[in-house]
Design a protein around this motif. Structure first.
Motif, PDB file in Angstrom:
ATOM      1  N   ARG A 172      -6.450   5.737   4.662  1.00 45.74           N
ATOM      2  CA  ARG A 172      -6.007   5.297   3.339  1.00 45.74           C
ATOM      3  C   ARG A 172      -4.878   6.159   2.794  1.00 45.74           C
ATOM      4  O   ARG A 172      -4.097   5.714   1.951  1.00 45.74           O
TER       5      ARG A 172
ATOM      6  N   ASP B 281      -6.474  -3.575  -2.522  1.00 45.42           N
ATOM      7  CA  ASP B 281      -6.871  -2.487  -3.424  1.00 45.42           C
ATOM      8  C   ASP B 281      -8.365  -2.544  -3.710  1.00 45.42           C
ATOM      9  O   ASP B 281      -9.044  -1.516  -3.745  1.00 45.42           O
TER      10      ASP B 281
ATOM     11  N   TRP C 246       0.860  -1.196   0.000  1.00 44.98           N
ATOM     12  CA  TRP C 246       0.000   0.000   0.000  1.00 44.98           C
ATOM     13  C   TRP C 246       0.892   1.240   0.000  1.00 44.98           C
ATOM     14  O   TRP C 246       1.832   1.349   0.790  1.00 44.98           O
TER      15      TRP C 246
ATOM     16  N   ASP D  52     -11.408   0.279  -2.659  1.00 44.71           N
ATOM     17  CA  ASP D  52     -11.931   1.012  -3.818  1.00 44.71           C
ATOM     18  C   ASP D  52     -13.313   1.555  -3.476  1.00 44.71           C
ATOM     19  O   ASP D  52     -14.159   0.840  -2.921  1.00 44.71           O
TER      20      ASP D  52
END
Length: 704
Positions: A631, A612, A590, A616
């Motif tokens: 995030r 991922d 990440w 999203d």
């Protein structure tokens, strides 16, 4: 007097089994094609109540023994199917078994045994007959017979026959015991002795009840009751007036039918069916001048409401075909059981003291509540019938978890045994032994769990013990994604949690069933009196999961659990293997940072291995997406945010969302690993017989 047990050799899947029977009711359970029906069929065949033996009734291992047989070679023998019956005898029936007593040292506490053997009339003559036919066939370029096995496909009845031997319980466990000159003593009147002490009746699974007018093998209840009436009940004297005045005779016959059928209808009431809202049964006459003496009665159902006849108060009624198959099936079984009982006590010579009534799949068409009641009320069906000093024992085969949940003591589990590429056979586990061996607290837990969940453990190809509701809901979807072969197997999924799965260890081992345990690492830190959940990378973290601590792999520290090798996550029992699957370390990336970490729970592993995708915005409905600050931060912050997020989501809602949307996600690796192992373990259940038998002109019938 009662039948204590019976042993079978060389019959279909029952290569060598011994089955103990309960004094009242014994329940045969097991997966499809495990030998339950075969255990009933051999009793029918040896008692002469159904069909005859065929070459395909011999166990698969016997097929090559036929072709190896040579009377000049002492080590070779023709296969023999045997059924050994062992009776406990009371003093009142001792005179019936005098010829079966082995010697003067026999004591009344010892069982008495008789063997029924389906064996060659003369092995040497059989081989000579085969050679003669083969020689003639070779000269005529015929294709039959190619082997002794092939020869017996058409000549079995003329070459084999039933013989009877008395047994000595002191030598019964000898593995080399055979009905030869030096073995059990042959009985010239064995058939007569056997029939004088035991009668076998069967209520078949194929009962052919129909809601429509009778066609083919289907029949309505009126036919069943008329058959019982014709055989066992008192008949009215012929009345010329009845033939001239049908209406008056119908009224008289209605009174008569009510009287003679009342005991049967009362037995049905004892089963708790019909209930308050179910129609009451009555028997009414329907006279036909051409066939009044043979078919003058029809079952009707009383419809609640005002009577239509103001003179005699006759209620509204409907013919039997207007009620459901479950009600018909229940009545049919009750009538067949009572009819078999009457047939036995009215035996012309002497009433056999032991009556074995076998019922195949009584659950057909019966609703759940009645299935639960039926087995407990079997004995009451015969209560109040004619006085009978004998014993009635019931054997049931079933696929209903609602019938077997009451206790373990009556259950006999048929386990399928066999490695890939070998002939399969069955072994029988007596769960009364398990009941006696297990601790009382564990026994209560297992019985209560089986009762409340109605789990189908005893009928499955393999068991899967899962952590919680999420895994239970998602497993069918996960299987379809990563291991489609498992969709063709019967798997039982038990939701137990890490705190209770280990309580099933002894039962799983006893049944000899392969088992996959899917559980969580459940990492915690802190003193045992006040632990707190934490991520799996926390220093000093241990598992709170008792399955991992007490069963497999028997470790507590998270670091040690993550270091366990694949082969050490399985524990081989005496007859099967259990494997545990829990979260394993995976590499995640990440914001250009990579780290290896294991999820603490299924949801964490799911989020990590679909990082991922789970973060999203398009997949926000799954509730795994954390806030913008987490995030945008580093990987450790994201891991902690996912940990906090998952501890507050509705996990059932998460699972249902996964099922509903079924997005482009990846199954966690630890579950994929476990499912692939299980698919490989049970693949042999569908393995074909060895190649040398595939060329047979007539393939053997399934040995169920």
């Amino acid at each position: 007097m009662h039948l204590r047990s019976f042993a079978v050799r060389n019959f279909r899947r029952l290569r060598h089994v011994h089955i103990d029977l309960a004094n009242k009711t014994t329940v045969f359970v097991g997966a499809n094609n495990s030998g339950k029906t075969s255990a009933m069929h051999i009793l029918q065949l040896c008692m002469g109540t159904s069909g005859r033996f065929t070459i395909h009734d011999f166990s698969a291992e016997c097929w090559s023994e036929f072709d190896r047989f040579d009377p000049a070679v002492e080590e070779t023998r023709l296969p023999v199917i045997t059924l050994d019956l062992w009776f406990d005898v009371d003093e009142a029936n001792l005179h019936r078994v005098i010829e079966l007593l082995p010697d003067l040292e026999w004591e009344q506490t010892d069982p008495v045994g008789i063997r029924i053997a389906f064996e060659p009339r003369d092995p040497v003559a059989l081989h000579s007959n085969y050679l003669a036919v083969k020689s003639a066939a070779d000269s005529a370029t015929s294709h039959w017979p190619k082997s002794v096995y092939d020869y017996l496909r058409r000549r079995l009845d003329s070459e084999y026959h039933l013989t009877y031997y008395k047994l000595d319980h002191r030598a019964a466990d000898s593995p080399d015991e055979t009905p030869a000159a030096e073995g059990p003593h042959r009985l010239d009147n064995g058939r007569a002795i056997l029939r004088s002490i035991v009668r076998v009746d069967t209520v078949q699974a194929q009962r052919h009840l129909s809601d429509m007018d009778r066609r083919g093998r289907d029949e309505d209840l009126s036919t069943t009751l008329a058959r019982y009436y014709d055989r066992y009940l008192d008949k009215p004297s012929p009345d010329a007036t009845a033939l001239q005045a049908l209406a008056q005779s119908e009224q008289q016959l209605n009174v008569h039918y009510t009287k003679v059928f009342q005991p049967i209808l009362e037995q049905l009431q004892k089963l708790g069916y019909p209930g308050f809202t179910d129609p009451e049964l009555t028997i009414r006459s329907e006279l036909d001048g051409d066939s009044i003496l043979r078919s003058g009665a029809q079952v009707h159902y009383v419809v609640p409401g005002e009577p239509v006849d103001q003179i005699d108060g006759s209620p509204i009624t409907l013919p039997d075909r207007y009620n459901g198959l479950g009600f018909k099936n229940l009545i049919y079984m009750v009538v067949e059981i009572i009819a078999a009982h009457r047939a036995r006590i009215e035996t012309e010579v002497a009433t056999p003291p032991v009556h074995l009534i076998m019922i195949e799949e009584p659950e057909a068409h019966l609703h759940v509540q009645l299935q639960q009641v039926f087995i407990g009320q079997l004995s009451s069906i015969l209560a109040g019938t004619e006085s009978d000093p004998g014993t009635t024992q019931f054997i049931l085969t079933t696929h209903s978890p609602h019938i077997v949940h009451a206790d373990f003591t009556s259950i006999r589990y048929f386990a399928r045994i066999g490695a890939e590429g070998t002939f399969h056979h069955s072994e029988v586990r007596d769960l009364s032994v398990f009941y006696d061996d297990i601790a009382e607290q564990s026994r209560k837990f297992l019985l209560q769990y089986l009762k409340l969940t109605h789990c189908d453990l005893f009928f499955a190809d393999a068991a899967m013990l899962v952590e919680g509701n999420v895994e239970r809901l998602l497993l069918p979807l996960l299987i379809s994604k990563v291991s489609p072969p498992l969709e063709n197997s019967h798997l039982t999924i038990l939701e137990l949690g890490g705190a209770f799965a280990h309580k099933f260890k002894k039962l799983i081992d006893f049944l000899g069933m392969n088992c996959l345990v899917i559980t969580d690492l459940d990492s915690v830190v802190g003193p045992s009196s006040n632990t707190k959940a934490c991520t799996t990378d926390k220093r000093g973290a241990v598992t709170a999961n008792q399955t991992l601590r007490q069963w497999i792999p028997g470790k507590a520290a998270i670091d040690e659990l993550l270091a366990v090798k694949y082969e050490d996550k399985a524990a081989a029992g005496p007859l099967s293997t259990t494997r545990v699957a829990y979260q394993t370390p995976v590499s995640i990336t990440w914001n250009s940072t990579t780290k290896t970490i294991a999820g603490r729970t299924f949801e964490e592993a799911f989020a990590f291995e679909n990082l991922d995708w789970s973060q999203d915005a398009a997949n926000a409905n799954y509730k795994l997406r954390v806030d913008d600050d987490a995030r945008s931060g580093d990987l450790d912050s994201l891991i902690q945010a996912i940990f906090d997020r998952i501890r507050h989501i509705d996990k059932t809602d998460f699972a249902l969302t996964v099922i509903e949307l079924d997005g482009n996600w990846t199954c966690p690796a630890y579950i994929t690993e476990g499912l692939e192992w299980l698919a490989d373990e049970i693949s042999h259940l569908d393995t074909a017989v060895p190649a040398e038998l595939e060329a047979a002109d007539e393939p053997p019938t399934p040995q169920s």
